[in-house]
Motif scaffolding. Structure first.
Motif, PDB file in Angstrom:
ATOM      1  N   ARG A   1     -34.708 -39.414  18.856  1.00  0.00           N
ATOM      2  CA  ARG A   1     -34.065 -39.713  17.574  1.00  0.00           C
ATOM      3  C   ARG A   1     -35.144 -39.899  16.508  1.00  0.00           C
ATOM      4  NH1 ARG A   1     -28.690 -41.287  18.880  1.00  0.00           N
ATOM      5  NH2 ARG A   1     -28.217 -41.752  16.714  1.00  0.00           N
ATOM      6  N   SER A   2     -34.876 -39.381  15.325  1.00  0.00           N
ATOM      7  CA  SER A   2     -35.886 -39.476  14.272  1.00  0.00           C
ATOM      8  C   SER A   2     -35.558 -40.562  13.256  1.00  0.00           C
ATOM      9  CB  SER A   2     -35.999 -38.133  13.557  1.00  0.00           C
ATOM     10  OG  SER A   2     -34.781 -37.840  12.911  1.00  0.00           O
ATOM     11  N   LYS A   3     -34.338 -41.157  13.366  1.00  0.00           N
ATOM     12  CA  LYS A   3     -33.913 -42.174  12.396  1.00  0.00           C
ATOM     13  C   LYS A   3     -33.957 -41.610  10.972  1.00  0.00           C
ATOM     14  CE  LYS A   3     -33.230 -46.519  14.018  1.00  0.00           C
ATOM     15  NZ  LYS A   3     -32.073 -47.312  13.544  1.00  0.00           N
ATOM     16  N   THR A   4     -33.703 -40.340  10.860  1.00  0.00           N
ATOM     17  CA  THR A   4     -33.751 -39.674   9.572  1.00  0.00           C
ATOM     18  C   THR A   4     -32.498 -38.821   9.415  1.00  0.00           C
ATOM     19  OG1 THR A   4     -36.150 -39.535   9.755  1.00  0.00           O
ATOM     20  CG2 THR A   4     -35.113 -38.095   8.138  1.00  0.00           C
ATOM     21  N   ILE A   5     -31.907 -38.863   8.231  1.00  0.00           N
ATOM     22  CA  ILE A   5     -30.819 -37.926   7.938  1.00  0.00           C
ATOM     23  C   ILE A   5     -31.261 -37.046   6.772  1.00  0.00           C
ATOM     24  CG2 ILE A   5     -28.988 -39.456   8.771  1.00  0.00           C
ATOM     25  CD1 ILE A   5     -28.316 -40.020   5.793  1.00  0.00           C
ATOM     26  N   ALA A   6     -30.632 -35.877   6.682  1.00  0.00           N
ATOM     27  CA  ALA A   6     -30.937 -34.979   5.576  1.00  0.00           C
ATOM     28  C   ALA A   6     -29.758 -34.943   4.619  1.00  0.00           C
ATOM     29  CB  ALA A   6     -31.206 -33.579   6.097  1.00  0.00           C
ATOM     30  N   VAL A   7     -30.072 -34.879   3.339  1.00  0.00           N
ATOM     31  CA  VAL A   7     -29.042 -34.679   2.318  1.00  0.00           C
ATOM     32  C   VAL A   7     -29.372 -33.373   1.600  1.00  0.00           C
ATOM     33  CG1 VAL A   7     -28.011 -35.562   0.199  1.00  0.00           C
ATOM     34  CG2 VAL A   7     -28.714 -37.140   1.989  1.00  0.00           C
ATOM     35  N   ILE A   8     -28.440 -32.441   1.628  1.00  0.00           N
ATOM     36  CA  ILE A   8     -28.665 -31.133   1.008  1.00  0.00           C
ATOM     37  C   ILE A   8     -27.686 -30.971  -0.151  1.00  0.00           C
ATOM     38  CG2 ILE A   8     -28.780 -28.646   1.423  1.00  0.00           C
ATOM     39  CD1 ILE A   8     -29.086 -29.296   4.378  1.00  0.00           C
ATOM     40  N   ILE A   9     -28.228 -30.833  -1.346  1.00  0.00           N
ATOM     41  CA  ILE A   9     -27.378 -30.715  -2.531  1.00  0.00           C
ATOM     42  C   ILE A   9     -27.886 -29.591  -3.425  1.00  0.00           C
ATOM     43  CG2 ILE A   9     -26.599 -33.116  -2.582  1.00  0.00           C
ATOM     44  CD1 ILE A   9     -28.773 -33.709  -4.605  1.00  0.00           C
ATOM     45  N   PRO A  10     -27.016 -29.080  -4.300  1.00  0.00           N
ATOM     46  CA  PRO A  10     -27.445 -27.974  -5.159  1.00  0.00           C
ATOM     47  C   PRO A  10     -28.474 -28.393  -6.204  1.00  0.00           C
ATOM     48  CG  PRO A  10     -25.042 -28.134  -5.040  1.00  0.00           C
ATOM     49  CD  PRO A  10     -25.595 -29.372  -4.429  1.00  0.00           C
ATOM     50  N   GLU A  11     -28.322 -29.564  -6.778  1.00  0.00           N
ATOM     51  CA  GLU A  11     -29.262 -29.980  -7.814  1.00  0.00           C
ATOM     52  C   GLU A  11     -29.224 -31.496  -7.982  1.00  0.00           C
ATOM     53  OE1 GLU A  11     -28.084 -28.974 -11.820  1.00  0.00           O
ATOM     54  OE2 GLU A  11     -26.108 -28.352 -11.133  1.00  0.00           O
TER      55      GLU A  11
ATOM     56  N   SER B   1     -35.430 -27.839  14.863  1.00  0.00           N
ATOM     57  CA  SER B   1     -36.574 -28.397  15.579  1.00  0.00           C
ATOM     58  C   SER B   1     -36.468 -29.899  15.791  1.00  0.00           C
ATOM     59  CB  SER B   1     -37.852 -28.096  14.801  1.00  0.00           C
ATOM     60  OG  SER B   1     -37.819 -28.789  13.575  1.00  0.00           O
ATOM     61  N   GLY B   2     -35.369 -30.503  15.361  1.00  0.00           N
ATOM     62  CA  GLY B   2     -35.196 -31.928  15.644  1.00  0.00           C
ATOM     63  C   GLY B   2     -35.750 -32.853  14.594  1.00  0.00           C
ATOM     64  N   ARG B   3     -35.913 -32.346  13.386  1.00  0.00           N
ATOM     65  CA  ARG B   3     -36.448 -33.185  12.330  1.00  0.00           C
ATOM     66  C   ARG B   3     -35.491 -34.293  11.908  1.00  0.00           C
ATOM     67  NH1 ARG B   3     -40.610 -32.793   8.798  1.00  0.00           N
ATOM     68  NH2 ARG B   3     -41.182 -30.736   9.544  1.00  0.00           N
ATOM     69  N   VAL B   4     -34.193 -34.014  11.983  1.00  0.00           N
ATOM     70  CA  VAL B   4     -33.209 -34.987  11.513  1.00  0.00           C
ATOM     71  C   VAL B   4     -32.130 -35.237  12.567  1.00  0.00           C
ATOM     72  CG1 VAL B   4     -33.567 -34.367   9.096  1.00  0.00           C
ATOM     73  CG2 VAL B   4     -31.759 -33.232  10.393  1.00  0.00           C
ATOM     74  N   ASP B   5     -31.522 -36.427  12.479  1.00  0.00           N
ATOM     75  CA  ASP B   5     -30.456 -36.776  13.410  1.00  0.00           C
ATOM     76  C   ASP B   5     -29.093 -36.311  12.914  1.00  0.00           C
ATOM     77  OD1 ASP B   5     -32.419 -38.051  14.787  1.00  0.00           O
ATOM     78  OD2 ASP B   5     -31.878 -40.067  14.111  1.00  0.00           O
TER      79      ASP B   5
END
Lengths: 336, 336
Positions: A59-69, A114-118
């Protein structure tokens, strides 16, 4: 010299496995040993090596947020909502801008293999027409939650606002104010939010026995000067619209700029409504009538749904749509 | 089954070390072997395990950006500048909001001790009065670059704008417009930007033989309704200011709200200048005269300085200050 688990083990004459278990509060280790290990770790300022520890825990304890701007008050308020939950949970937030490019969105998601985010929170681009690249994360057990701009075909948690009703409400308000020729500025033929807002618009026209005219639907791009020209072309026509709905925030500004250049008075010659969360909406000249979205709460709800999934054994978010309603705020761009 | 380096090594009858070196284009491996390894990796959809690979390389390919808030057009434009560089370099951006809390800033930096990020870009909080917690990263060889809100005492790269000159220019402009009693709204007694802007303000007063009156310096907080009251108290006085400088964006909005409530006309009764990058500045009623900062370019320059450091053997950024000038944009909140 870096203090590692080995350093602690040697100093205490314990095995590295025992030290590691003690630091992680394992039931296999006595309280006495735990206390000795933790006291020395504190004394020597031991900091766990994150890469090593996430390698073990997966677990990386990281989440990703992907937004347009980010230069849009909807997204900046949504980010605040997401971050308020992530910080409480002790998670880190990786942050990606797609600038409305599907290719960028695909490249970003590919990298997550590659497992960068959970887990991932996403509001898709105006170009995104299917979810194949997002679905690929399912096989890696990386949960995905959508907010605002969703992909219908994916079975997961989706946090949206009542786009259809908001499109209807905005149109009905303009009709109530006397408009008969209403233009709708959209940004995509693919996006669920754009389509829903347009369907609401069409229904309101029909309910008021007003004809739908395809020429009144204007597809804008991710380019301000291009949008300016499009809107200007629309407004120099003899039978120009007497009302305009901007379905995303930045387009309201473009309408104001065009009207200023053409010396068109808002609201007497043309009435304007914007989907916008700008706090300065009522400081504008004239103050802008808005459909105001629950941006902060949508971001918060999306993060809550994601963390629920992360706590589940199979990591899969509940397949449900949560709708948080928007509100119509009437100001002087539609009424005198 | 997950395809690992072991899988590839077994299938090709090579050692795992050879496969790993081949995948990383080591000069020790022949081109022929590299091609065989890479072809099979592609065929089997091999994805490197990020945690394992960053454990070996000691690099996370991630930088952190720490800012006070996101709902501010300076920071959202700066983020776009940072992200434009990071994306090109193939780096990921972790994103943290301090909400102007020093305690939060300290907690965030403490966590970086564990090796989560390779470098840090920071714009400090209004509460940050020394750099001890930031300096702690130096011992871990994690380079830190400041942008906009810097700590003077730290020797590293700092990207700023000409705050002193901007404070001077804003004040001189108000004096040229006839103001004699000019208030300055600040957010901190610690922040370099606040102090520099105030020094420029004081110098312009002195150069024009106007007295400095400490009561005209108003320290606002991170609380809109509190700020509203502060500004209202200032403006209901008999000898109220005839000019106001808002040194951060959100305070301009508060001034407009107060003037509206008190029925004070801008610019006839009070003239207003805001440090602001709002694109809607000239759609406001009246259009706002601004000191406009080179936000995107400051973010970009900060990221460039950080990546330069990351490519150096000792990771330490060049100790230099880069100043990118702001501009005064005159609109109807100061002239009729």
């Amino acid at each position: 010299m870096r203090v590692t688990i080995k350093t602690l083990a040697k100093a205490l004459n314990l095995s590295t496995a025992t030290v590691s278990k003690a630091l992680n509060d394992s039931y296999e280790i006595s309280n006495d040993t735990k206390q000795r290990v933790k006291a020395l770790a504190r004394e020597l300022h031991y900091v766990p090596d994150l890469n090593a520890s996430s390698l073990r825990s997966g677990r990386s304890k990281t989440i990703a947020v992907i937004i347009p701007e980010v230069a849009d008050s909807f997204f900046s308020q949504a980010i605040n909502g997401i971050e308020s939950v992530a910080q409480e949970k002790g998670y880190h937030v990786l942050f990606y801008l797609t600038h409305e490019s599907l290719a960028k969105e695909q490249a970003i998601l590919q990298d997550f293999q590659s497992g960068r985010v959970d887990g991932v929170l996403i509001s898709v681009t105006a170009e995104t027409h299917n979810a194949a690249h997002i679905k690929a994360l399912e096989s890696k057990k990386i949960p995905v939650v959508f907010f605002d701009r969703i992909c219908d075909e994916m079975e997961t948690a989706k946090i949206i606002t009542d786009d259809y009703e908001s499109g209807y409400k905005a149109t009905q308000h303009l009709i109530d104010c006397g408009c008969r020729q209403i233009a709708l500025l959209s940004i995509s033929e693919n996006l669920s939010i754009s389509n829903q807002r347009m369907e609401g618009y069409k229904k309101a026209l029909a309910d008021n026995q007003l004809p739908f005219n395809a020429a009144n639907i204007i597809y804008c791009a991710n380019d301000e000067s291009y949008n300016f020209c499009l809107i200007k072309n629309l407004m120099v026509q003899a039978n120009r619209p007497d009302g305009i709905i901007a379905t995303v925030e930045k387009l309201s500004g473009s309408i104001y700029f065009v009207c200023r250049e053409l010396h068109l008075q808002i609201p007497t010659q043309v009435k304007v409504i914007g989907f916008s969360n700008l706090q300065s909406a009522w400081l504008l000249n004239p103050p802008l009538t808005t459909i105001t979205q629950p941006a902060f709460n949508m971001g918060k709800a999306a993060a809550v749904a994601l963390f629920k999934a992360l706590n589940k054994k199979n990591y899969s978010p509940k397949n449900e749509i949560l709708v948080i309603p928007s509100s119509l705020e009437i100001r002087n761009s539609t009424v005198i």
